[in-house]
Motif scaffolding. Structure first.
Motif, PDB file in Angstrom:
ATOM      1  N   GLU A   1      -4.601  34.029   0.337  1.00 34.32           N
ATOM      2  CA  GLU A   1      -5.997  34.205  -0.050  1.00 34.32           C
ATOM      3  C   GLU A   1      -6.051  34.307  -1.568  1.00 34.32           C
ATOM      4  O   GLU A   1      -5.392  35.143  -2.175  1.00 34.32           O
ATOM      5  CB  GLU A   1      -6.572  35.474   0.598  1.00 34.32           C
ATOM      6  N   PHE A   2      -6.836  33.435  -2.180  1.00 36.24           N
ATOM      7  CA  PHE A   2      -6.820  33.343  -3.636  1.00 36.24           C
ATOM      8  C   PHE A   2      -8.127  32.702  -4.088  1.00 36.24           C
ATOM      9  O   PHE A   2      -8.645  31.806  -3.447  1.00 36.24           O
ATOM     10  CB  PHE A   2      -5.626  32.494  -4.095  1.00 36.24           C
TER      11      PHE A   2
ATOM     12  N   ALA B   1     -11.728  36.307  -3.785  1.00 36.11           N
ATOM     13  CA  ALA B   1     -10.620  36.927  -3.059  1.00 36.11           C
ATOM     14  C   ALA B   1     -10.445  38.383  -3.442  1.00 36.11           C
ATOM     15  O   ALA B   1     -10.176  39.229  -2.580  1.00 36.11           O
ATOM     16  CB  ALA B   1      -9.329  36.147  -3.309  1.00 36.11           C
TER      17      ALA B   1
ATOM     18  N   PRO C   1      -4.954  40.155  -4.593  1.00 33.45           N
ATOM     19  CA  PRO C   1      -4.496  38.921  -3.931  1.00 33.45           C
ATOM     20  C   PRO C   1      -3.064  38.579  -4.339  1.00 33.45           C
ATOM     21  O   PRO C   1      -2.593  38.955  -5.419  1.00 33.45           O
ATOM     22  CB  PRO C   1      -5.485  37.862  -4.450  1.00 33.45           C
TER      23      PRO C   1
ATOM     24  N   ARG D   1     -10.689  41.341  -0.603  1.00 32.16           N
ATOM     25  CA  ARG D   1      -9.503  42.145  -0.303  1.00 32.16           C
ATOM     26  C   ARG D   1      -9.735  43.615  -0.664  1.00 32.16           C
ATOM     27  O   ARG D   1      -9.237  44.509   0.022  1.00 32.16           O
ATOM     28  CB  ARG D   1      -8.295  41.590  -1.048  1.00 32.16           C
TER      29      ARG D   1
END
Length: 509
Positions: free
Chosen positions: A353-354, A358, A370, A362
């Motif tokens: 996940e980027f 993100a 991330p 997160r």
């Protein structure tokens, strides 16, 4: 019909992109004049029709060797299905001489032991003899000499050092074939192509992550790509465009010349020597059909939302808006590559996940920052600017910096008794060259640390010149200030350079 490249006007059949042959012709992109990488994976589709072709000019000059291929480029651009049946005559004496002049003069010799300086002593005679052997079919490719260079992870990378004449002929053939394939290769392919560089790929990736809705990144690497290329598939791919038997025979000779290591010859049943001039082009041709065209069609036909891609040689980074797209693409990619004898590296291929959102997502899930990924020497990090906005940070990969410092330390040990001025001049060139690639925005602190470590290693080497050496930190700082460049940003922000290169016409806006 004239000789500059007789063509076969028979039209090959269109193939389904899901089939293993990979014969997909991308549809026309409205932005094919500017071929950025992470833009939208655009294809190129020139106007229909062919063009009258002309002979190579008799005057052997740099201008004539370049203009002689202009008609080949025009034909290739107009009709992407045409097969070129007569390209061998473009390998002229003048083109061979220019190829020789372009070689690195200090490069290690191949199995023949011939160096650049030795060959240059009778250059006109040697080039004329090489040209004659090529055209009467007496040229023979020699095995590549196996050498190993250390990698950043401590392992050794095998390279194949070709003989000097093989290098000359390969460079000349690559120049001719580039006239055809540079009209075919897609915009997101950057590795070892004329006019393209690693920083262009990095700029395109940064622009795509920042401007597109990228939430997931697939960092994919093909395991032992150069060593597992299937010769049959490779020749089939080349024959999609090249029908000149003499060119094809040259490629077969290089593929089957084998490897010479410790006096033992080994047959080459798969792969192409990494480090050979022709290997870069052949690798791009292989991945153009095995990966690029397929990925381009997958984005258009199957991706639910936005998707970007950048490929440099066998390293590719693909960005997705939705995780389902990313997972489905990865599954299909494994199957696609397997059909061509390739395999994704299990340790170097990751889906993370980027992207711009993100960090927020997160943090809301209490999952921390991330993950990061590495590409072309830089670790890519989701960061924040001073204003609190998303900032793609790029830092030099730590293990690569350590490996570079280790090599500098070993060289300083060998040079410790050289005059300090000579050592300073050498270190100045080393640090300047390192900064020329790595001194990008957000990486200046790492560059400063690199300079500090080089200074420390230099002090250690100087203090070991004798048991009574009086070198102090104060004196060494004066030497470092005189010889070592200061750490500063040498590259513009990636999006600014990307926009300047594409002139604002890129689909990534």
């Amino acid at each position: 019909m004239s000789r500059i490249g007789k063509v076969n006007d028979r039209k090959p059949m269109m193939h389904d992109p899901g089939k293993s042959d990979g014969l997909v012709v991308p549809e026309k992109s409205p932005n094919n004049a500017c071929l950025g990488a992470a833009e939208a994976m655009e294809g190129r589709s020139p106007a229909k029709g062919n063009a009258d072709q002309q002979n190579v000019p008799r005057t052997q000059s740099r201008i004539s060797t370049s203009s002689a291929l202009d008609r080949v480029r025009e034909v290739a651009r107009r009709d992407r299905k045409v097969k070129f049946t007569s390209l061998f005559h473009h390998i002229t004496v003048d083109r061979l001489r220019l190829a020789f002049q372009a070689l690195t003069r200090s490069a290690a010799p191949g199995v023949d032991g011939v160096t650049w300086a030795t060959y240059a002593q009778n250059l006109d005679g040697n080039i004329a003899d090489l040209h004659a052997r090529l055209f009467r079919g007496a040229y023979r490719a020699q095995p590549s000499r196996r050498v190993y260079i250390p990698k950043s992870d401590g392992r050794l990378r095998p390279l194949g050092v070709a003989s000097l004449e093989d290098k000359v002929v390969q460079r000349a053939v690559v120049e001719v074939l580039n006239a055809v394939y540079e009209t075919d290769f897609l915009g997101f392919s950057y590795g070892f192509r004329p006019g393209r560089s690693q920083h262009m790929a990095l700029d395109a990736l940064a622009a795509g992550i920042r401007r597109k809705k990228v939430n997931w990144v697939l960092d994919a690497d093909i395991r032992d790509f150069y060593g597992t290329i299937d010769h049959k598939w490779l020749l089939k791919f080349v024959e999609h465009r090249i029908a000149d038997g003499r060119i094809l025979r040259l490629i077969r000779k290089w593929l089957t010349a084998g490897i010479l290591e410790a006096g033992t010859w080994t047959e080459s049943e798969r792969g192409t020597p990494q480090g050979a001039t022709v290997s870069c082009l052949l690798a791009n041709i292989y991945l153009h059909y095995a990966y690029d065209l397929w990925a381009h069609q997958w984005r258009k036909r199957h991706a639910r939302e936005e998707m970007i891609a950048v490929r440099y040689a066998d390293d590719t980074v693909v960005g997705f808006q939705h995780r389902l797209d990313a997972e489905e693409f990865l599954t299909k990619l494994r199957e696609r590559l397997r059909s061509f004898g390739l395999e994704l590296h299990p340790d170097k291929t990751r889906l993370i996940e980027f992207g711009v959102r993100a960090c927020q997502r997160r943090q809301a899930r209490n999952e921390g920052k991330p993950e990061t990924f590495d590409f072309l020497g830089f670790t890519h990090i989701c960061g924040r600017s001073r204003a609190g906005r998303f900032l793609l940070m790029r830092r030099t990969i730590a293990k690569r910096m350590r490996a570079r410092l280790h090599s500098i330390t070993k060289e300083l040990q060998a040079r410790r008794h050289h005059p300090i001025r000579e050592q300073g001049m050498w270190l100045r060139d080393v640090v300047r060259g390192y900064f020329a690639y790595h001194a990008v925005p957000t990486n200046v602190n790492a560059m400063g640390e690199f300079r500090v470590q080089v200074t420390r290693h230099w002090l250690r080497a100087l203090r070991r010149r004798s048991q009574h050496d009086g070198m102090t930190w104060e004196r060494l700082h004066l030497l470092a200030n005189r010889w070592l460049p200061r750490a500063r940003v040498l590259h513009p922000w990636p999006e600014k350079r990307f926009d300047a290169r594409t002139q604002g016409k890129s689909p990534v806006r």
